[in-house]
Design an enzyme around this catalytic site. Structure first.
Site, PDB file in Angstrom:
ATOM      1  N   ARG A 279       2.729  -7.314  11.669  1.00  0.00           N
ATOM      2  CA  ARG A 279       1.839  -6.221  12.072  1.00  0.00           C
ATOM      3  C   ARG A 279       2.038  -5.903  13.550  1.00  0.00           C
ATOM      4  O   ARG A 279       2.335  -6.786  14.360  1.00  0.00           O
ATOM      5  CB  ARG A 279       0.393  -6.645  11.830  1.00  0.00           C
ATOM      6  CG  ARG A 279      -0.686  -5.608  12.120  1.00  0.00           C
ATOM      7  CD  ARG A 279      -0.733  -4.537  11.079  1.00  0.00           C
ATOM      8  NE  ARG A 279      -2.049  -3.880  11.040  1.00  0.00           N
ATOM      9  CZ  ARG A 279      -2.276  -2.735  10.431  1.00  0.00           C
ATOM     10  NH1 ARG A 279      -1.279  -2.103   9.818  1.00  0.00           N
ATOM     11  NH2 ARG A 279      -3.480  -2.200  10.400  1.00  0.00           N
TER      12      ARG A 279
ATOM     13  N   THR B  39       1.879   4.759   3.522  1.00  0.00           N
ATOM     14  CA  THR B  39       2.384   3.390   3.477  1.00  0.00           C
ATOM     15  C   THR B  39       3.501   3.290   2.448  1.00  0.00           C
ATOM     16  O   THR B  39       3.606   4.126   1.564  1.00  0.00           O
ATOM     17  CB  THR B  39       1.231   2.440   3.068  1.00  0.00           C
ATOM     18  OG1 THR B  39       0.041   2.823   3.739  1.00  0.00           O
ATOM     19  CG2 THR B  39       1.541   0.999   3.400  1.00  0.00           C
TER      20      THR B  39
ATOM     21  N   SER C 218      -3.806   3.455   1.692  1.00  0.00           N
ATOM     22  CA  SER C 218      -4.888   3.335   2.652  1.00  0.00           C
ATOM     23  C   SER C 218      -5.977   2.407   2.128  1.00  0.00           C
ATOM     24  O   SER C 218      -5.701   1.381   1.525  1.00  0.00           O
ATOM     25  CB  SER C 218      -5.434   4.734   2.986  1.00  0.00           C
ATOM     26  OG  SER C 218      -6.366   4.698   4.038  1.00  0.00           O
TER      27      SER C 218
END
Length: 578
Positions: A100, A388, A475
């Site tokens: 991340r 994503t 999401s």
């Protein structure tokens, strides 16, 4: 050296289309040796080719993510961040790799507050202010150094091919470019790639990215040091900082030098005898799904039919309770107390489960997080990555990967450097560090990683063998998509493909590109049998929105020694295997 990806070129009108080989022809596939599943056919065919050459799951992950960086930069890429759940068959063990993005060392909790102490609008954050230190490349290189079989440079060849020779732009990229046009067209690299005069290039256009091709060649030669200790990082710092005001936080090469991938705790729970394995915080979807399944355990969902409203009501209400815990307690465990063990305690969840109404839905004011921490924490939702990408892999040795990656929102920050689109992950933090004296777990701190709803997950058979590898874009709806798939397979004995095909029904807020607002309530997927349940849902007290609830689930199911690739027919997902 033999080319890893072959191109079949054809011309339709004036638009050139690039089609990869082997070309997936169906959304699901069957294999004996290996299987890959992804939301883009270029990515799927790349993974297939790498495994066909004798590469393993990590090799395939590297090559597939690099291709995603080229063909789906609107959603994911080496300028963003990644969570990868890895199953080592020989050791029968799991590793959760956290790549991340991190806040730069100059970041402060109040950096996105105005002079009155109010949060500035999100659209004012997007742009150079939203760029965090990307982690995807570090994760790819580090895991390859530990587990890879094929040479690093070989794995980048497919992505370099596409960047140099071309690929067809898909409709998702086009839609996002149009949606985000006002903040994208001023970036010189983005404009040069995607605009023809005053218009966004149409879906199907032949695209090349020579700047990215050159960058990837240098990464192939120098590894991740080209970004974290070399010219790419330096150019990112220089470009982003030049677009920031003097009083705004800046990036530094020290931030890139110091970036490290982190191994996170595995979240492991049981549901009807199956081990459910996922990621610990800051990827919070795994905890949310585990909590929801535990609260569903007392109910005989297997005796209910999936065309009935009741099992969907139970899933919805259990997940609503779990979400309250998530938005209160989820955060980067390196910076905040993240009480995952307490959240997954069976006694705690038994008490939470008693809050599920015997019929109908809970009012919003009835929904509160459980009390498991002495710290006074704020219960505040926030922005989640909108766009994503996910891939699921099982290799010939039985190793598996569920990897979800993102650049933070569609086309990330809208800043492109040397062909690399940079993330907008700073916008995924809470701009407000506290509310009425209560601390916010997802507030900004230097070096911290923002909370995520990403849910890479695996399911083990009661006998111990791997049963399912799954994940999805989407999401804040991601955990619900994954939950539906797990319940469909375990309770209703569906195949992974049939479980993915179940309609998407869940509570939350969804961006609907067909409407000028973001509806909140029970989201019921349009053009599915779920529409006939709307009167019942309305009677239960839900505000119902019938809209396109578009998931992007990609899964590999293992059943009686066979591998079944399962993909989401709502998107251009494909699977390939041997």
């Amino acid at each position: 050296m033999q080319r890893r990806i072959l191109f079949l070129l054809s011309t339709l009108s004036t638009t050139a289309l690039a089609i990869p080989y082997p070309l997936p022809t169906a959304p699901d596939a069957i294999g004996d040796q290996f299987m890959v599943s992804a939301t883009n056919q270029y990515v799927t065919s790349t993974g297939y080719s790498i495994l066909k050459q004798g590469g393993n799951a990590v090799d395939a992950m590297v090559a597939m993510q690099m291709v995603m960086s080229v063909v789906e930069p609107d959603m994911t890429g080496i300028g963003g961040g990644t969570f990868a759940l890895y199953y080592n068959k020989a050791k029968d063990s799991f590793i959760a790799y956290d790549g991340r993005d991190t806040a730069p060392s100059s970041a402060t909790p109040d950096m996105f507050l105005n002079e009155d102490g109010k949060a500035i609008p999100r659209n004012d954050i997007l742009g150079p202010r939203s760029v965090a230190i990307p982690g995807t490349l570090k994760l790819l290189y580090s895991t390859h150094q530990e587990h890879g079989k094929l040479e690093w440079a070989e794995l980048l060849e497919p992505a370099i091919d596409y960047a140099q020779n071309g690929y067809a732009m898909n409709s998702y990229t086009y839609d996002i470019l149009v949606r985000e046009q006002s903040r994208l067209e001023s970036d010189p690299e983005i404009n040069a790639l995607y605009w023809a005069g005053d218009d966004v290039k149409p879906t199907g256009s032949m695209m090349t990215n020579p700047e990215l091709a050159n960058t990837l060649k240098l990464i192939a030669k120098h590894g991740d040091s080209y970004m974290y200790n070399g010219p790419l990082g330096e150019h990112i710092v220089e470009t982003v900082n030049a677009r920031l005001d003097d009083d705004q936080y800046k990036l530094s090469m020290k931030d890139f030098n110091n970036y490290q991938m982190v191994e996170r705790d595995i979240v492991q729970s049981t549901y009807r005898g199956h081990d459910i394995v996922s990621f610990g915080y800051p990827a919070s979807g795994g905890v949310l799904v585990a909590q929801t399944l535990e609260m569903l355990e007392p109910y005989k969902i297997n005796e209910m039919h999936y065309t009935d409203a009741e099992p969907w009501r139970l899933m919805t209400e259990a997940m609503r309770l779990a979400k309250e815990d998530r938005i209160t307690y989820a955060g980067d465990p390196s910076y905040v107390d993240a009480p995952v063990e307490k959240l997954l305690d069976k006694n705690y969840l038994a008490e939470r489960g008693k809050l599920l109404p015997k019929q109908g839905s809970m009012n919003q004011n009835e929904l509160k997080p459980g009390t498991i921490s002495q710290k006074n924490l704020a219960n505040i939702d926030g922005f989640e990555s909108q766009d994503t990408g996910h891939i699921s892999i099982v290799d010939a040795e039985g190793n598996a990967i569920a990897m979800t990656s993102t650049v933070g929102t569609g086309m990330g920050s809208g800043v492109m450097v040397d062909g690399v689109l940079l993330n907008a992950q700073m916008a995924n933090f809470s701009s407000v560090p506290e509310i009425e004296g209560k601390a916010v777990q997802n507030s900004i701190m230097a070096g911290k990683r923002p909370r995520s709803a990403i849910t890479p997950l695996m399911v083990m058979e009661p006998s111990g063998g791997l049963k399912l590898v799954v994940g999805s874009p989407g999401s804040s709806q991601i955990p619900g998509y994954v939950l539906k798939t797990v319940v469909g397979m375990i309770d209703w004995d569906l195949s992974a493909q049939s479980a993915i095909d179940l309609p998407n029904i869940q509570y939350g807020t969804k961006i609907d590109r067909t409407k000028p607002y973001n509806p909140t309530g029970l989201l019921v997927e349009k053009r599915t049998y779920a529409e006939i349940l709307v009167p019942e849902f309305t009677e239960m007290g839900y505000e119902v929105h019938v809209i396109p609830v578009v998931s992007g689930l990609n899964a590999v199911e293992i059943n009686n020694g066979k591998l079944y690739g399962a993909t989401d027919r709502r998107r251009a997902s494909t699977s390939l295997g041997d």
